[in-house]
Scaffold this active site. Structure first.
Site, PDB file in Angstrom:
ATOM      1  N   HIS A  66      -2.907   2.243   8.177  1.00  0.00           N
ATOM      2  CA  HIS A  66      -4.013   1.469   7.611  1.00  0.00           C
ATOM      3  C   HIS A  66      -4.228   0.243   8.492  1.00  0.00           C
ATOM      4  CE1 HIS A  66      -6.473  -0.920   4.985  1.00  0.00           C
ATOM      5  NE2 HIS A  66      -5.506  -1.813   4.789  1.00  0.00           N
ATOM      6  N   GLU A 106       0.822  -1.215   0.000  1.00  0.00           N
ATOM      7  CA  GLU A 106       0.000   0.000   0.000  1.00  0.00           C
ATOM      8  C   GLU A 106       0.857   1.266   0.000  1.00  0.00           C
ATOM      9  OE1 GLU A 106      -2.911  -0.463  -0.654  1.00  0.00           O
ATOM     10  OE2 GLU A 106      -3.668  -2.279   0.290  1.00  0.00           O
ATOM     11  N   HIS A 140     -13.098  -3.398   3.779  1.00  0.00           N
ATOM     12  CA  HIS A 140     -11.669  -3.703   3.843  1.00  0.00           C
ATOM     13  C   HIS A 140     -11.052  -3.184   5.152  1.00  0.00           C
ATOM     14  CE1 HIS A 140      -7.490  -3.806   1.756  1.00  0.00           C
ATOM     15  NE2 HIS A 140      -7.334  -3.672   3.050  1.00  0.00           N
ATOM     16  N   GLU A 142     -17.509  11.939  23.168  1.00  0.00           N
ATOM     17  CA  GLU A 142     -16.369  12.732  22.704  1.00  0.00           C
ATOM     18  C   GLU A 142     -15.974  12.495  21.255  1.00  0.00           C
ATOM     19  OE1 GLU A 142     -13.296  12.824  25.637  1.00  0.00           O
ATOM     20  OE2 GLU A 142     -14.699  13.496  27.166  1.00  0.00           O
TER      21      GLU A 142
HETATM   22  P1  13P Z   1       0.823  -5.424   3.093  1.00  0.00           P
HETATM   23  O1  13P Z   1       1.197  -6.738   3.774  1.00  0.00           O
HETATM   24  O2  13P Z   1       1.358  -5.336   1.704  1.00  0.00           O
HETATM   25  O3  13P Z   1       1.172  -4.239   3.951  1.00  0.00           O
HETATM   26  O4  13P Z   1      -0.753  -5.425   2.906  1.00  0.00           O
HETATM   27  C1  13P Z   1      -1.608  -5.548   4.009  1.00  0.00           C
HETATM   28  C2  13P Z   1      -2.942  -4.914   3.780  1.00  0.00           C
HETATM   29  O5  13P Z   1      -3.649  -4.658   4.728  1.00  0.00           O
HETATM   30  C3  13P Z   1      -3.350  -4.578   2.398  1.00  0.00           C
HETATM   31  O6  13P Z   1      -4.430  -3.715   2.371  1.00  0.00           O
HETATM   32 ZN    ZN Z   2      -5.640  -3.838   4.237  1.00  0.00          ZN
END
Ligand code: 13P
Ligand code: ZN
Length: 265
Positions: A133, A110, A204, A163
């Site tokens: 992420h 990512e 996701h 909050e």
């Molecule tokens: P990576 O292992 O490449 O970081 O990917 C994990 C992930 O959450 C993809 O969205």
């Molecule tokens: Zn992911």
């Protein structure tokens, strides 16, 4: 990075290799530990058409990032294999590895999304350093049962903890399901990051951005807590709720710049 990845794993947000973090480092600080002219190898970006991806504003910047396919649960025990310190070079030829990924590993798949988000957030806030992420369980569960409309999704979460409106007054951006690891999802996420520090990737996970690891983690943690309360109560009759006027009072007390159009006043 070690503490945060360990916490995220412990909370069940980042199963297997799920999730990734990038942290913009201060060059002077890095230079105290690493020889900046020693490039271990150059790593091409995955999932990106080089001609279509311009990271010029980040040229020369140094990030510590999680590796693709690496498990968050393993980072603390072996950071040098699971993390890497990379520099964005002057020419479009991948990224320069300065430390880490000792087993021949590479940055998260990512990375294009992360770099595009850094560029977008740095424009909105020059102090932004972290992009994170994750796949937090209740936030993800909520994606399947709640309308994926930015105003409605944000409003529901704001209602779940007093909050919330003070922690993420700018609300939550939402992208429809898209193929991850691509330029397209990176561009779409960065576009949302022009106005939101939190972006849900439908079915996701979530992206968060902030000045520090604590701030960014705290954003996702607060969303996840609110989503958990929603998932614990959504199937039960709602008897009490926080009113929009009350949320407004709180936002004004905390003097935050909240999305007024996300309230129904
Ligand atoms: P990576 O292992 O490449 O970081 O990917 C994990 C992930 O959450 C993809 O969205
Ligand atoms: Zn992911």
């Amino acid at each position: 990075m070690c503490k945060t990845t360990a916490n995220m794993y412990r909370l069940g947000w980042d199963e297997r290799n799920g999730g990734n973090i990038s942290y913009l480092l201060d060059e002077k600080e890095v230079a105290e530990y690493l020889n900046l002219s020693n490039v271990i190898r150059t790593i091409p970006l995955m999932g990106v058409n080089a001609a279509d991806f311009d990271a010029t504003p980040l040229q020369g910047k140094i990030f510590i990032v999680t590796g693709t396919g690496k498990y968050f649960k393993n980072v603390e025990g072996d950071p040098e294999t699971n993390l890497g310190v990379i520099r964005i070079p002057k020419y479009k030829k991948g990224v320069e590895l300065l430390w880490g990924f000792t087993d021949g590993g590479r940055p998260t798949s990512e990375l294009p999304s992360h770099l595009m988000c850094h560029m977008a957030r740095l424009k909105a806030d020059p102090d932004n350093r972290v992009v994170m992420h994750s796949h937090p369980t209740h936030t993800l569960a909520m994606n399947y049962v709640h309308e994926l409309n930015e105003k409605k999704f944000t409003h529901t979460l704001w209602e779940m903890c007093t909050e919330c409106i003070a922690v993420f007054p700018d609300g939550i951006g939402i992208l429809p399901w898209m193929l991850c690891g691509t330029n397209e999802i990176g561009k779409a996420t960065a576009k949302k990051m022009e106005e939101f520090r939190l972006v849900v990737w439908a079915m996701h996970g979530i992206y968060g951005a902030g000045k520090s690891m604590d701030e960014t983690f705290g954003l996702i943690e607060t969303v996840e807590k609110a989503a958990q309360i929603y998932m614990l109560t959504a199937h039960l009759p709602r008897i009490n709720t926080i009113k929009d006027e009350e949320m407004q009072q709180l936002a004004e007390l905390f003097k935050v710049n909240y999305r007024k159009d996300f309230l129904n006043l």
